[in-house]
Motif scaffolding. Structure first.
Motif, short mmCIF file in Angstrom:
data_model
loop_
_atom_site.label_atom_id
_atom_site.label_comp_id
_atom_site.label_asym_id
_atom_site.label_seq_id
_atom_site.Cartn_x
_atom_site.Cartn_y
_atom_site.Cartn_z
N ILE A 59 14.39 5.05 6.26
CA ILE A 59 13.14 4.43 6.76
C ILE A 59 12.73 5.08 8.08
O ILE A 59 11.58 5.45 8.29
CB ILE A 59 13.33 2.90 6.94
N ASP A 70 11.24 8.47 8.12
CA ASP A 70 9.82 8.38 7.79
C ASP A 70 9.31 9.62 7.06
O ASP A 70 8.24 10.15 7.35
CB ASP A 70 9.01 8.15 9.09
N GLY A 89 3.52 7.14 -3.39
CA GLY A 89 3.46 5.76 -3.87
C GLY A 89 4.02 5.58 -5.27
O GLY A 89 3.66 4.64 -5.96
N ARG A 119 15.10 -5.02 9.18
CA ARG A 119 14.28 -4.91 7.98
C ARG A 119 15.13 -4.75 6.73
O ARG A 119 14.81 -5.28 5.67
CB ARG A 119 13.33 -3.70 8.13
N ASP A 149 5.47 1.05 -1.82
CA ASP A 149 4.17 0.47 -1.46
C ASP A 149 3.62 1.08 -0.17
O ASP A 149 2.41 1.07 0.08
CB ASP A 149 4.29 -1.05 -1.31
N GLU A 150 4.52 1.59 0.66
CA GLU A 150 4.07 2.26 1.89
C GLU A 150 3.62 3.69 1.63
O GLU A 150 3.24 4.42 2.54
CB GLU A 150 5.20 2.27 2.92
N GLY A 151 3.75 4.12 0.37
CA GLY A 151 3.25 5.44 0.02
C GLY A 151 4.31 6.50 -0.17
O GLY A 151 4.01 7.68 -0.33
N LYS A 152 5.59 6.11 -0.12
CA LYS A 152 6.64 7.11 -0.28
C LYS A 152 6.77 7.51 -1.75
O LYS A 152 6.59 6.68 -2.65
CB LYS A 152 8.01 6.57 0.17
N GLU A 178 9.23 -1.75 -1.46
CA GLU A 178 8.41 -1.77 -0.23
C GLU A 178 8.07 -0.36 0.23
O GLU A 178 6.94 -0.08 0.62
CB GLU A 178 9.22 -2.46 0.90
N LEU A 179 9.06 0.50 0.16
CA LEU A 179 8.84 1.88 0.60
C LEU A 179 7.81 2.57 -0.30
O LEU A 179 6.96 3.33 0.16
CB LEU A 179 10.16 2.67 0.59
#
Lengths: 471, 261
Positions: free
Chosen positions: B158, B161, B38, B129, B191-194, B188-189
């Protein structure tokens, strides 16, 4: 991973416009080579049939075998027109005599000298020149192009080993391009019977091996090109280096090897040898001249038997002279042919550095149009000469060689009109050529060399890529 | 150098990473940095500062002279195939295969990344996306603009993953609109934890989205600031301040630049 790269490579090849254009050009050329080969064969066959018929007509026009001028002709074969080799450079006709040396004359280029300048567009040319360039054009940026595009980095940002990548790339390129080439080749093969060229099982087998050799040869240039691409950064550099390698392999080495062997092994000039033979022949004839001048018929010889006695005397003299000439010529010929063969062998060995030479050698050996064609034709002609001599001996009572002859014709009697000669009585000259197993055996060394070249250059490309800077 | 009360395990970590080329040029000197789940870590620096060399070390494109580049705790140079399962990469100028369509490129690279369960619908979702128009999905990449190719690149990342993402100057050459879209996607990525490590020349974009900004100079990390520390700071002045000394002392030559960038 290998599978992904392999499939990607196939797809990348097929979807590229470079492939579409190259494939279209190569397909047209390959099919054209088959069509032109078939047409050449049919035209040569028609010429051959006409020559045979002319020979028969000439025999049938005579009533005395003594008067016959017989010649034998090298029959055209379908594979000779697909891989012409030396078939157009050697004499196709031999004027037959009962003894003495035979000489093949009347090459194809005598009739059509334009082809001596531009040569034929046969399968050997298509593979040797066009397809090796096709491999070069196609693969010069196989590795460094990917590096420049950034796809190499993107690929290796994934769990992909270099070995899998290069193996997939090499095999994918080879399979993709080879299968693409096989399509016009198979169409060409299918066209042969349609165009009226019937191949025997042996010839089909030989043609299959020729095509396998072609694909292997293509593989060598593909691997060389990929190896160069994996050793350079810029595609333009790879293309230039590849072009230099191509020029040396295709144009320089085969010619240079002949020049070098000519310098190393000294072979006497053929005119020099012919002059020696002629001098010796004249010398022997001069020695016999007093004997001829002093010829006298035995006392009380009837006039009817005079001619027979003279012919017998002359024939004995000629035979004795010919024996000496044969021994002398055989020695000169052997010396010449030993040196010539040593020179040829050296040239062939040196030229085998180049895959193009190896490919030429293997295809001409399989098609029966290698340097051995002339030797085989002459060997079979000399074998036929014995049968011909026996036949003429039986028919005319003498073994006639070229030169003068004396025929006595008596008229005024009430003999029956002599019958025209039957050409079928004359032994037929049948050129057997090489069987598939003989041809395959002769071409095995060079076929193995092509496989070895593939292994070396595929290995070289593999190794070069393992050390390639991916950045 | 990082302060955090509850810290996740590092997903990208450079441990005393050093790279000295054969000609003696020191591209990286004892580099230490950490990127956690993140987080976005932006590396700033001039040409030849060592940004791309750092990314190359994580991708095993160069072998470090000493130190380690760890991805999810795995030494990227000792076990590269294992380490690369946990990282995605988007380069400065995504080219992909020009003869393939966007779909075909996605399919190839995603499968190469070890994901073979996706279907066309998944690819379509990813491309939607990143903002690629539907009519471009089946067009060959050779007809794409740089921005469109970059979108495909991020779509591949993306779909892979992976927990960590490496971005090598991803917005370089993009127009402002495309750059902004790209930045939104990166955020966004995150925020997805990357865990995202990006090299960039774009100071303003770095300040806008990065959780950490590191300034590299001559292969050394000369400054590292958190987002909080950068609040109210003129990053441009800070950057110039750090770079000025470097520029005066060691002007970047052509060959040096080639080796380092």
């Amino acid at each position: 991973m290998f599978k992904f790269i392999f499939i990607k490579e196939l797809r990348d090849i097929i979807q590229s416009s470079r492939f579409t254009i190259s494939f279209a050009v190569c397909s047209v050329l390959i099919i054209l080579a088959f069509v032109m080969g078939a047409q050449n064969y049919l035209s040569s066959k028609a010429q051959y049939d006409a020559a045979i018929q002319e020979n028969r007509n000439q025999i049938a026009a005579h009533t005395e075998w003594m008067m016959v001028e017989h010649s034998i002709t090298l029959p055209p074969q379908p594979l000779m027109t697909l891989v012409t080799g030396v078939s157009n450079d050697i004499g196709r006709n031999i004027a037959m005599s009962g003894r003495g040396e035979l000489r093949a004359e009347n090459t194809r280029f005598n009739d059509e000298p334009i082809f001596a300048v531009f040569r034929f567009m046969d399968l050997e040319f298509i593979f040797g020149i066009v397809l090796s360039l096709f491999a070069k054009i196609f693969a010069y940026d196989a590795i460094n192009g990917e590096k420049n595009r950034g796809t190499l980095k993107l690929c290796f940002a994934n769990p992909l080993s270099r070995a899998n990548f290069i193996a997939g790339k090499l095999v994918g390129s080879f399979v993709g391009l080879s299968v693409a080439l096989l399509i016009p080749i198979l169409i060409g093969c299918a066209l042969l019977p349609v165009l009226g060229v019937q191949l025997t099982t042996d010839e089909w087998l030989k043609l299959s091996l020729i095509l396998i050799a072609g694909i292997l040869y293509f593989g060598v240039f593909l691997a060389i090109t990929i190896a160069i691409s994996a050793s350079t950064v810029k595609p333009s550099n790879a293309f230039l280096i590849g072009l230099v390698v191509w020029i040396f392999a295709v144009l320089i080495i085969p010619r240079t090897s002949v020049l070098i062997s000519g310098r190393i092994v000294d072979v006497p000039n053929i005119d020099e040898i012919t002059a020696q033979k002629n001098r010796y022949r004249t010398q022997l004839f001069d020695e016999d001249r007093p004997k001829m001048s002093n010829f006298q018929l035995p006392e009380g010889t009837e006039i009817e038997n005079a001619m027979t006695a003279f012919q017998s005397f002359m024939s004995d003299l000629a035979s004795a002279r010919q024996e000496k000439i044969d021994v002398f010529n055989a020695r000169l010929n052997e010396e010449y042919s030993n040196k010539k063969r040593a020179q040829e062998q050296l040239a062939l060995s040196l030229s085998r550095i180049s895959p193009t030479s190896v490919f030429t050698l293997v295809t001409t050996q399989l098609a029966g149009t290698s340097l051995n064609l002339q030797h085989n034709f002459m060997d079979e002609a000399y074998t036929y000469q014995n049968a011909y001599a026996d036949f003429m001996q039986e028919k005319t009572g003498s073994n006639r060689s070229s030169g003068f002859r004396m025929i006595m014709i008596t008229t005024g009697g009430d003999e029956e009109e002599p019958e025209p000669l039957d050409p079928d009585e004359l032994p037929q000259f049948i050129f057997s050529g090489q069987s598939f197993s003989e041809a395959a055996q002769a071409g095995m060394i060079d076929l193995s060399l092509l496989i070895l070249f593939n292994l070396i250059f595929f290995g070289g490309a593999f190794r070069a890529f393992l050390n390639y800077d991916l950045r | 150098m990082q302060n955090s009360t509850i810290q996740a395990a590092p997903l990208l970590e450079a441990v005393e990473l050093t790279k000295v080329y054969e000609d003696g040029v020191k591209a990286l000197n004892n580099l230490n940095l950490v990127v956690r789940e993140g987080e976005i870590y932006a590396m700033l620096g001039g040409n030849g500062a060592g940004k791309t060399t750092t990314i190359n070390a994580f991708l095993d494109f160069i072998q470090p002279t000493s130190g380690k580049a760890l991805i999810n705790g795995i030494d990227a140079n000792a076990l590269p195939l294992e380490a690369k399962k946990h990282v995605a990469f988007v380069s400065e100028n995504v080219q992909l295969y020009p003869n393939f369509t966007a779909m075909q490129n996605l399919d190839f690279f995603v499968r190469l990344g070890g994901k073979s369960h996706y279907e066309r619908l998944d690819y379509e979702r990813a491309l939607h996306r990143v903002g690629l128009q539907s009519e471009a999905f089946d067009r060959k990449l050779k007809d794409f603009s740089k921005g469109m190719r970059q979108k495909c690149g991020i779509a591949i990342a993306i779909l892979k993953d992976a927990p960590a993402i490496l971005l090598d100057e991803p917005t370089s050459g993009l127009d402002p609109k495309a750059g902004k879209e790209f930045t939104r996607l990166v955020a966004e990525l995150r925020d997805e934890g990357k865990a995202i490590l990006m090299s960039t020349h774009d100071i303003f974009r770095a300040k806008e989205i990065a959780d950490y900004v590191g300034i590299l100079n001559n292969g050394e990390l000369v400054a590292e600031k958190t987002k909080a520390e950068l609040e109210g700071v003129n990053l441009e002045e800070l950057y110039v301040e750090y770079m000025a000394g470097y520029m005066d002392e060691a002007p970047v030559s052509g060959s040096l630049s080639n080796n380092l960038s």
